[in-house]
Write a protein that holds these residues in place. Structure first.
Motif, mmCIF file in Angstrom:
data_model
loop_
_atom_site.group_PDB
_atom_site.id
_atom_site.type_symbol
_atom_site.label_atom_id
_atom_site.label_comp_id
_atom_site.label_asym_id
_atom_site.label_seq_id
_atom_site.Cartn_x
_atom_site.Cartn_y
_atom_site.Cartn_z
ATOM 1 N N LEU A 4 -50.921 -56.667 -59.215
ATOM 2 C CA LEU A 4 -51.271 -55.698 -58.184
ATOM 3 C C LEU A 4 -52.589 -55.048 -58.585
ATOM 4 O O LEU A 4 -52.713 -54.530 -59.695
ATOM 5 N N THR A 70 -41.648 -53.993 -55.795
ATOM 6 C CA THR A 70 -42.298 -53.681 -57.066
ATOM 7 C C THR A 70 -41.708 -54.492 -58.218
ATOM 8 O O THR A 70 -42.396 -54.769 -59.203
ATOM 9 N N VAL A 76 -50.248 -54.509 -63.420
ATOM 10 C CA VAL A 76 -51.039 -53.675 -62.506
ATOM 11 C C VAL A 76 -52.445 -53.563 -63.063
ATOM 12 O O VAL A 76 -52.641 -53.196 -64.227
ATOM 13 N N TYR A 78 -56.285 -51.830 -62.434
ATOM 14 C CA TYR A 78 -56.927 -50.728 -61.727
ATOM 15 C C TYR A 78 -58.369 -50.614 -62.193
ATOM 16 O O TYR A 78 -58.721 -50.996 -63.306
ATOM 17 N N GLY A 95 -51.995 -46.408 -61.173
ATOM 18 C CA GLY A 95 -51.784 -47.724 -61.772
ATOM 19 C C GLY A 95 -51.009 -47.647 -63.078
ATOM 20 O O GLY A 95 -50.053 -48.407 -63.296
ATOM 21 N N ALA A 99 -47.129 -48.977 -63.699
ATOM 22 C CA ALA A 99 -46.885 -49.965 -64.752
ATOM 23 C C ALA A 99 -45.876 -49.444 -65.778
ATOM 24 O O ALA A 99 -45.002 -50.181 -66.239
#
Length: 335
Positions: A4, A70, A76, A78, A95, A99
């Motif tokens: 993500l 999720t 994750v 960022y 983020g 995580a």
């Protein structure tokens, strides 16, 4: 592995999910342009507050679009810099928190590395090595790219970034914010060669750029005209032509210096049609760009850059995080 990605470095909130096997699964972007247009530029505090409002809803939208939860996310990524400190902190905090809650890795991504790698999302993707031209509102750089994290800065702007020069010139011509796209559109109505602007720093060796003088040249030219709509179009065309030809000259030098046959162009200004036409006309060079919607800031490039680094590294979790409003590409290392 699914990553993500969260982008919040300036005035656009981007979220995306990238799957190492299936590619880009979903992405969403919210632009704050309408909010900042009233002020003629980005207001950092307003940008930060809007990222707070938009990031979580966009994450939910992207998960729904990809038919995931999720629990299906493996990491994750960022944006940790460069960018506006407050805006970066929003994406970093969300983020890292997400995580931590999911007990998965959190990956701090360099915003410019995201842009640099964004053309690799396309088919066909450029192979390493290549020269990268990064052209955005905050950066103008030529980079020798030999692999993930293997970057050598060849040249950069010593003053205004090219996107900044576009926006400032558009503003002095009375165009709306953000001015770059308006100036490019106006240039299409211009008469070629009515005005001839200089090609800065092309008459000397080296790969650095300077665009602040072009802005001044445009202002002086504008003051000497009747300031009609045609004058505006002709100046816009002359300015854009000078910028495009300057970038092309320096790209040719960089390719000759490195011996590479591939040029990758990324960042907001890579969407400029005149620039693409000029670079595509270079012989013996394969030129690659991101798709138009990924030229500006977006979550897809952050998810992808995070996935590339996570795939190649032994990840070590740290409980704290920081952001870097200034984070040069040449301070990155291979994973």
């Amino acid at each position: 592995m699914r990553v993500l990605g969260i982008e919040s470095s300036c005035d656009e909130t981007g979220v995306a999910i990238y799957d190492m096997e299936k590619g880009l699964l979903a992405h969403r972007l919210f632009s704050q342009i309408a909010m900042h247009a009233e002020y003629g530029g980005v207001v950092p505090e307003l940008a930060s507050r809007d990222h707070i409002r938009k990031t979580l809803p966009l994450i939910e939208e992207v998960l729904d679009a990809a038919s995931l939860t999720t629990a299906d996310i493996d990491a994750v990524a960022y944006t940790a810099g460069p960018g506006l400190a407050g805006a970066l902190l929003v994406g970093a905090a969300i983020g890292r928190s997400l995580a931590w809650a999911l007990n998965i890795p959190a990956l701090a991504v360099n915003h410019m590395e995201g842009h640099l790698l964004s053309p690799l999302l396309e088919v066909p993707a450029p192979a390493f090595p290549f020269v990268s031209l990064l052209v955005s509102g905050g950066h103008t750089q030529l980079v020798d790219v030999r692999g993930i994290g293997q970057y050598e800065l060849l040249g950069e702007s010593i003053d205004d970034a090219v996107g900044e020069a576009f926006d400032k010139t558009a503003k002095l011509l009375g165009m709306d914010y953000p001015g770059g796209p308006y100036l490019a559109a106006k240039a299409e109505q211009g008469v070629a060669d009515r005005f001839v602007f200089p090609r800065p720093m092309t008459n000397r060796p080296g790969l650095d750029f300077s665009f602040s003088g072009l802005k001044t040249f445009a202002m002086n030219t504008w003051m000497e005209t009747e300031q009609s709509d045609q004058d505006k179009a002709d100046i816009a065309l002359a300015f854009q032509t000078a910028v495009v030809e300057t970038l092309a000259i320096k790209c040719k030098r960089a390719l000759k210096q490195t011996g590479h046959k591939r040029l990758v162009v990324a960042g907001g200004v890579s969407a400029n049609k005149a620039l693409r036409q000029k670079l595509d006309s270079m012989k013996g060079v394969d030129v690659f760009y991101p798709r138009q919607q990924f030229c500006s800031d977006n979550g897809a490039m952050i998810a992808f850059a995070g996935a590339m680094r996570h795939q190649a590294m032994k990840h070590q979790e740290i409980p704290s995080f920081t952001v870097r409003p200034r984070w040069p590409l040449n301070e990155l290392s291979p994973p």
